[in-house]
Design an enzyme around this catalytic site. Structure first.
Site, PDB file in Angstrom:
ATOM      1  N   SER A   1      34.983  36.523  38.256  1.00 43.85           N
ATOM      2  CA  SER A   1      35.331  37.481  39.417  1.00 43.85           C
ATOM      3  C   SER A   1      35.540  39.013  38.544  1.00 43.85           C
ATOM      4  O   SER A   1      36.605  39.206  39.061  1.00 43.85           O
ATOM      5  CB  SER A   1      36.578  36.555  39.056  1.00 43.85           C
ATOM      6  OG  SER A   1      37.032  35.534  39.716  1.00 43.85           O
TER       7      SER A   1
ATOM      8  N   GLU B   1      33.763  33.417  23.617  1.00 43.55           N
ATOM      9  CA  GLU B   1      33.594  32.064  23.978  1.00 43.55           C
ATOM     10  C   GLU B   1      34.922  31.444  25.084  1.00 43.55           C
ATOM     11  O   GLU B   1      35.639  32.574  25.611  1.00 43.55           O
ATOM     12  CB  GLU B   1      35.041  31.259  22.741  1.00 43.55           C
ATOM     13  CG  GLU B   1      33.973  31.086  21.559  1.00 43.55           C
ATOM     14  CD  GLU B   1      32.814  30.604  21.522  1.00 43.55           C
ATOM     15  OE1 GLU B   1      32.882  29.500  21.963  1.00 43.55           O
ATOM     16  OE2 GLU B   1      31.447  30.708  21.126  1.00 43.55           O
TER      17      GLU B   1
ATOM     18  N   ASP C   1      45.052  31.776  36.858  1.00 45.98           N
ATOM     19  CA  ASP C   1      44.562  31.856  38.532  1.00 45.98           C
ATOM     20  C   ASP C   1      45.270  30.736  38.916  1.00 45.98           C
ATOM     21  O   ASP C   1      45.670  29.707  37.742  1.00 45.98           O
ATOM     22  CB  ASP C   1      43.155  31.549  38.284  1.00 45.98           C
ATOM     23  CG  ASP C   1      43.076  31.398  39.879  1.00 45.98           C
ATOM     24  OD1 ASP C   1      43.593  31.515  40.587  1.00 45.98           O
ATOM     25  OD2 ASP C   1      41.779  30.856  39.825  1.00 45.98           O
TER      26      ASP C   1
ATOM     27  N   GLU D   1      38.957  43.769  44.327  1.00 40.69           N
ATOM     28  CA  GLU D   1      39.209  42.481  45.253  1.00 40.69           C
ATOM     29  C   GLU D   1      40.599  42.122  45.449  1.00 40.69           C
ATOM     30  O   GLU D   1      40.455  41.413  46.740  1.00 40.69           O
ATOM     31  CB  GLU D   1      37.932  40.625  45.065  1.00 40.69           C
ATOM     32  CG  GLU D   1      36.835  41.868  44.326  1.00 40.69           C
ATOM     33  CD  GLU D   1      36.194  42.492  43.618  1.00 40.69           C
ATOM     34  OE1 GLU D   1      37.314  42.383  42.527  1.00 40.69           O
ATOM     35  OE2 GLU D   1      35.606  43.371  44.158  1.00 40.69           O
ATOM     36  N   ASN D   2      41.500  42.216  45.060  1.00 40.38           N
ATOM     37  CA  ASN D   2      42.913  41.164  45.132  1.00 40.38           C
ATOM     38  C   ASN D   2      43.349  42.190  46.562  1.00 40.38           C
ATOM     39  O   ASN D   2      44.562  42.364  47.761  1.00 40.38           O
ATOM     40  CB  ASN D   2      43.765  41.697  44.156  1.00 40.38           C
ATOM     41  CG  ASN D   2      43.782  40.573  43.221  1.00 40.38           C
ATOM     42  OD1 ASN D   2      43.764  40.185  42.102  1.00 40.38           O
ATOM     43  ND2 ASN D   2      42.953  39.125  43.404  1.00 40.38           N
TER      44      ASN D   2
ATOM     45  N   ASN E   1      48.529  30.823  40.803  1.00 36.11           N
ATOM     46  CA  ASN E   1      49.855  30.791  41.387  1.00 36.11           C
ATOM     47  C   ASN E   1      50.467  30.328  42.754  1.00 36.11           C
ATOM     48  O   ASN E   1      51.384  29.577  42.715  1.00 36.11           O
ATOM     49  CB  ASN E   1      50.529  31.972  41.580  1.00 36.11           C
ATOM     50  CG  ASN E   1      50.214  32.901  39.680  1.00 36.11           C
ATOM     51  OD1 ASN E   1      50.462  32.624  38.914  1.00 36.11           O
ATOM     52  ND2 ASN E   1      50.844  34.065  40.409  1.00 36.11           N
ATOM     53  N   GLY E   2      49.331  30.744  43.268  1.00 35.90           N
ATOM     54  CA  GLY E   2      49.108  30.087  44.989  1.00 35.90           C
ATOM     55  C   GLY E   2      49.849  28.538  45.344  1.00 35.90           C
ATOM     56  O   GLY E   2      50.528  28.005  46.078  1.00 35.90           O
TER      57      GLY E   2
ATOM     58  N   ARG F   1      40.274  31.092  31.470  1.00 34.29           N
ATOM     59  CA  ARG F   1      40.512  30.967  32.769  1.00 34.29           C
ATOM     60  C   ARG F   1      41.740  29.488  33.396  1.00 34.29           C
ATOM     61  O   ARG F   1      41.043  28.531  33.106  1.00 34.29           O
ATOM     62  CB  ARG F   1      39.641  31.142  33.902  1.00 34.29           C
ATOM     63  CG  ARG F   1      39.617  31.227  35.165  1.00 34.29           C
ATOM     64  CD  ARG F   1      39.004  31.673  36.086  1.00 34.29           C
ATOM     65  NE  ARG F   1      39.402  31.655  37.410  1.00 34.29           N
ATOM     66  CZ  ARG F   1      38.966  32.744  38.647  1.00 34.29           C
ATOM     67  NH1 ARG F   1      37.895  33.621  38.070  1.00 34.29           N
ATOM     68  NH2 ARG F   1      39.689  33.318  39.858  1.00 34.29           N
TER      69      ARG F   1
HETATM   70  C1  FPP Z   1      46.264  34.182  40.985  1.00 37.09           C
HETATM   71  O1  FPP Z   1      46.712  33.591  41.783  1.00 37.09           O
HETATM   72  C2  FPP Z   1      46.971  35.456  40.370  1.00 37.09           C
HETATM   73  C3  FPP Z   1      46.838  36.729  40.167  1.00 37.09           C
HETATM   74  C4  FPP Z   1      45.949  37.104  41.980  1.00 37.09           C
HETATM   75  C5  FPP Z   1      47.637  37.214  40.009  1.00 37.09           C
HETATM   76  C6  FPP Z   1      48.977  37.715  39.953  1.00 37.09           C
HETATM   77  C7  FPP Z   1      49.853  37.356  38.143  1.00 37.09           C
HETATM   78  C8  FPP Z   1      50.888  37.588  38.156  1.00 37.09           C
HETATM   79  C9  FPP Z   1      52.119  37.589  38.918  1.00 37.09           C
HETATM   80  C10 FPP Z   1      51.402  37.705  36.699  1.00 37.09           C
HETATM   81  C11 FPP Z   1      51.491  38.413  36.551  1.00 37.09           C
HETATM   82  C12 FPP Z   1      51.330  39.105  35.516  1.00 37.09           C
HETATM   83  C13 FPP Z   1      51.779  40.699  34.539  1.00 37.09           C
HETATM   84  C14 FPP Z   1      51.462  40.477  33.502  1.00 37.09           C
HETATM   85  C15 FPP Z   1      52.723  41.934  35.380  1.00 37.09           C
HETATM   86  P1  FPP Z   1      46.260  32.845  43.022  1.00 37.09           P
HETATM   87  O2  FPP Z   1      47.452  33.214  44.385  1.00 37.09           O
HETATM   88  O3  FPP Z   1      45.138  33.287  43.131  1.00 37.09           O
HETATM   89  O4  FPP Z   1      46.751  31.528  43.234  1.00 37.09           O
HETATM   90  P2  FPP Z   1      45.655  30.397  43.829  1.00 37.09           P
HETATM   91  O5  FPP Z   1      44.743  30.467  43.501  1.00 37.09           O
HETATM   92  O6  FPP Z   1      46.498  29.381  43.534  1.00 37.09           O
HETATM   93  O7  FPP Z   1      45.757  30.298  45.771  1.00 37.09           O
END
Ligand code: FPP
Length: 232
Positions: A188, A199, A12, A59-60, A14-15, A180
């Site tokens: 989630s 754990e 979690d 949910e994504n 990336n955004g 996480r």
């Molecule tokens: C969360 O960040 C991550 C995701 C929605 C999953 C995407 C995962 C990756 C791109 C890594 C991929 C890995 C593999 C093995 C293909 P978010 O967008 O929810 O972050 P935020 O909560 O800060 O917006």
């Protein structure tokens, strides 16, 4: 010190990583793939047998179409560019979740990658794709109910092992450690049955910043814990 056999990660943040740098969200996801790559390599070196990464949840799909497309594109790219290295490093690829509902070309790529790595045994990389734990459990319940209705199953014989065997994870040990990232403390809809005795470790690091040392620290944290599985 005890090393977890199975580590599961909710990647979690990336955004937020991208936002902090005033970059588009996809830049965070791109960096997130790099982190996944590094952590997969490190898992083998640390002696972790199974690494599960939650890449896309049921949910994504609620995210804007553009972001869903970007994520699928990155995944496609990841399978294409990384499968050879993974294969040579003894990594076996497994998928949990309803990935067959993804674009046909992506399904074909994934199936090819699973087949290409099927004989490997050093590390199993499990990618959760279009995965939701409740959907997984509903599918198990339907299966069990159907067998009972057909007269092939006595409900009194349903036990934990039977359910385990019907889950997407039927051939995997349960996670010993769930991580996480990004400071959120939620499951989630991730592996709700399988995490019964895991754990839990919540770290503030945003996923793109989670590196080899972060994984080593998490394993050390796990090693210092005492697990009792309900006993004394
Ligand atoms: C969360 O960040 C991550 C995701 C929605 C999953 C995407 C995962 C990756 C791109 C890594 C991929 C890995 C593999 C093995 C293909 P978010 O967008 O929810 O972050 P935020 O909560 O800060 O917006």
């Amino acid at each position: 010190m005890a090393v977890p056999r199975h580590v599961a990660i909710i990647m979690d943040g990336n955004g937020r990583w991208a936002k902090k740098r005033m970059l588009p969200r996809i830049a965070g996801h791109r960096k997130g793939i790099e982190a996944a790559r590094n952590v997969t390599r490190a898992a083998g070196d640390l002696g972790i047998e199974v690494l599960t990464l939650y890449a896309f949840s049921t949910e994504n799909w609620r995210r804007p179409a553009e972001e869903v497309n970007d994520l699928m594109g990155l995944l496609r790219h990841f399978i294409q560019t990384d499968i050879e290295e993974l294969a040579q490093n003894g990594v076996r690829l497994r998928i949990i979740g309803n990935y067959k509902a993804l674009a046909p070309d992506l399904v074909a790529l994934i199936d090819g990658a699973i087949e290409r790595t099927a004989q490997n045994s050093r590390t199993t990389l499990v990618i959760a794709l279009n995965y939701g734990s409740q959907a997984e459990l509903v599918s198990v319940m339907r299966d069990v109910a159907q067998r009972a209705r057909d007269g092939n199953l006595d409900p009194a014989t349903i036990d934990e092992a039977m359910i385990d065997n019907l889950l997407d994870t039927h051939d995997l040990p349960p996670p010993d450690l769930l991580i996480r990232t990004s400071g959120e403390q939620r499951l989630s809809n991730f592996m709700l049955w399988q995490l019964a005795y895991a754990e839990l470790l919540f770290v503030d690091t945003l996923w793109p910043d989670f590196g080899v040392q972060s994984l080593a620290d998490a394993v050390a944290d796990y090693g210092a814990r005492e697990r009792r599985f309900g006993g004394l």
